[in-house]
Design an enzyme around this catalytic site. Sequence first.
Site, PDB file in Angstrom:
ATOM      1  N   PHE A  50       0.836  -1.205   0.000  1.00 22.32           N
ATOM      2  CA  PHE A  50       0.000   0.000   0.000  1.00 22.32           C
ATOM      3  C   PHE A  50       0.864   1.245   0.000  1.00 22.32           C
ATOM      4  O   PHE A  50       1.876   1.306   0.709  1.00 22.32           O
ATOM      5  CB  PHE A  50      -0.843   0.068   1.286  1.00 22.32           C
ATOM      6  CG  PHE A  50      -1.762  -1.080   1.521  1.00 22.32           C
ATOM      7  CD1 PHE A  50      -1.317  -2.232   2.149  1.00 22.32           C
ATOM      8  CD2 PHE A  50      -3.098  -0.996   1.145  1.00 22.32           C
ATOM      9  CE1 PHE A  50      -2.178  -3.293   2.389  1.00 22.32           C
ATOM     10  CE2 PHE A  50      -3.973  -2.047   1.393  1.00 22.32           C
ATOM     11  CZ  PHE A  50      -3.506  -3.205   2.011  1.00 22.32           C
ATOM     12  N   ASP A  51       0.421   2.248  -0.716  1.00 26.91           N
ATOM     13  CA  ASP A  51       0.966   3.587  -0.557  1.00 26.91           C
ATOM     14  C   ASP A  51       0.346   4.123   0.736  1.00 26.91           C
ATOM     15  O   ASP A  51      -0.659   3.590   1.227  1.00 26.91           O
ATOM     16  CB  ASP A  51       0.552   4.435  -1.769  1.00 26.91           C
ATOM     17  CG  ASP A  51       0.950   5.894  -1.628  1.00 26.91           C
ATOM     18  OD1 ASP A  51       0.239   6.748  -2.190  1.00 26.91           O
ATOM     19  OD2 ASP A  51       1.974   6.181  -0.964  1.00 26.91           O
ATOM     20  N   GLY A  52       0.901   5.186   1.298  1.00 29.42           N
ATOM     21  CA  GLY A  52       0.385   5.727   2.555  1.00 29.42           C
ATOM     22  C   GLY A  52      -0.689   6.773   2.332  1.00 29.42           C
ATOM     23  O   GLY A  52      -1.883   6.517   2.526  1.00 29.42           O
TER      24      GLY A  52
END
Lengths: 253, 369
Positions: free
Chosen positions: B216-218
């Site tokens: 996941f990206d943040g």
Amino acid sequence: MVSTVRNPEAKQKDAQRALVVALTCQELFHLGGAEVSSSEPYAPGVAFPLLQAMQVVNERLLELNPEETLLFDVVLLAADCQQHQDRIIATTRHYGLDVSRFCFCSRDEFTHLLLRERTHLFLCTDARQVATASHTGVAAALLQPAPSRPTQQLRVLFCTDPADRPGTSQQVCQVAGLLGAMRSRLGVACGALSIILLTVQGGRESCGRALLTLRSWGLGVDEAYCLAGAPGGPALSLLAPHILFPDGSALQA
Amino acid sequence: MVKMSVDPVQVMSGQVNELKVTPSSNGESRGPWEEKEFDQDHLGLTTKPKSPKPENAVTIAVSSRVLFRTEREQKVFEQKGVEEYLQYQVEHENEPFAPGPAFPFVKALETVNSRLREMYPQSEELFDIVLVTYNHAHVGIRLINTINHHNLFIERFCMTGGSSPIGYLKAWHTNLYLSADAEKVREALAEGIAAATMFMPEKLTEVSESQLRVAFDGDAVLFSDESERIFKAHGLDKFFEHEREHEDTLLDHGPLKGFLEALGKLQKKFYAKGHRLDCPIRTYLVTARSAASSGIRALKTLRAWGLEIDEALFLAGAPKGPMLEKIRPHIYFDDQMFHVEGAAEMGTVAAHVPYGIAQKQPCKKSTNA
């Protein structure tokens, strides 16, 4: 005593080529509690949206081919309603409904009348009446109450799962074939009629078999939903069909 | 660039979970002898397991265009219209579709399921993969044949013939919806359903068949886009300043927080049986934030949410492609097409989450948070 009255306002269909659908007067209009002497038109009943949707299908079919004979041919059955006869006919005219003929009879002549009128499909909200008709040899399906979001599209749902009291498959097969022919004539892009398949308990195998069976009967399906045991209630309210064929045991053959 | 494992490796010595009578994570109290008896009943049986109740399962909805490759058929549809398209599909009904970008992900989900079923035979806490497509039911037989051919466990589906499936997504408590169509994904996000658009990369790097890896990206994926807004409006320095000042303020949640949470719940079921080291689910945070500064706020937020992430990778603005190529996730979620494309170039299956401020501005090929 049975009396059949043609509706002079409606264009008569070729009963040999049309799809004859029988509705009950008590469900097309709100008859109860009304004064016998009044001449006001009755209020629309639970079958009203269904009839309107069938009319739209007829209109589309005639647009494509003005000589089209495969149309919905609606017969209105009125059991024990003799005293309302004139008002029923007047109400039908008032709304400009495409009802071909009225059949007034007594309650015990009802099923005989279905057969006499060469009914292909009897529609009713009462599951027992539907079962009785099926046993008599007339294809019958449940008329669903109007959905919260009304739609112009006639939605016909076939349920794969076997009902408690199975009906005869031969008549359903015939109706399916007629509906299929109608559907093909309208063309895939036409949104007036949608054929839906719902598998509640079974999985993809059940659904696949049902798709093939309906296809063998000449009916192509537009929407297919397979629940594999997920709750059927929410799905049914989302699908909002007008007509529900409850027994799918024949579709599993 | 710093690589950090948020959760230190724990050596589970002396714990014999298998023989203890513990109330297992699926809420049932079973003596081990009961479980054994049940297992023996199932030995040699080839009946298909029953689909879990939607509210108990982690429901992943995939569209036909991301589960399978349908480019040729798409062309027929675009060039010749719907009637010819459907005819084509029916004519080729017995030819299964080839796997699409979501296929390895789905296969990995099924691997996790088999292990969960071994360990918790009575539990319905599993992945439930459902096919949700706008396709017309005329394609139904071909889709069913394809599912059979690839031996996928998909028993629930809806083919809506063109109308929106949002109602069914909700009724099935969908935890993640993957589609090829950004509009449909946006519609789902607006209804509070985690969703992402998938694309087929030109090349596909090999991924693990025994461990599901989700990256996941943040910002604007796990977290809200509030910090990205600061960066876009006021630049990098202001962003750093803001993050430092608000280090102890939790970030708001993003559209995929719930999905990470669902993965975490399943991970704990493996940990409970002593499988922390070889857990078949592994999660990654791949963010442009920096470990020493802006990354701290992200970690604190995750910790406060009670969410564990196995590896947090703070790239401090470096390109994500090479790192993802090393991780080999089955799927990587990012809100910026720039990163999604960068990942795809290196063979990672990336999914675009069309959420937040990044959608309103054209992509900039510059360092961004």
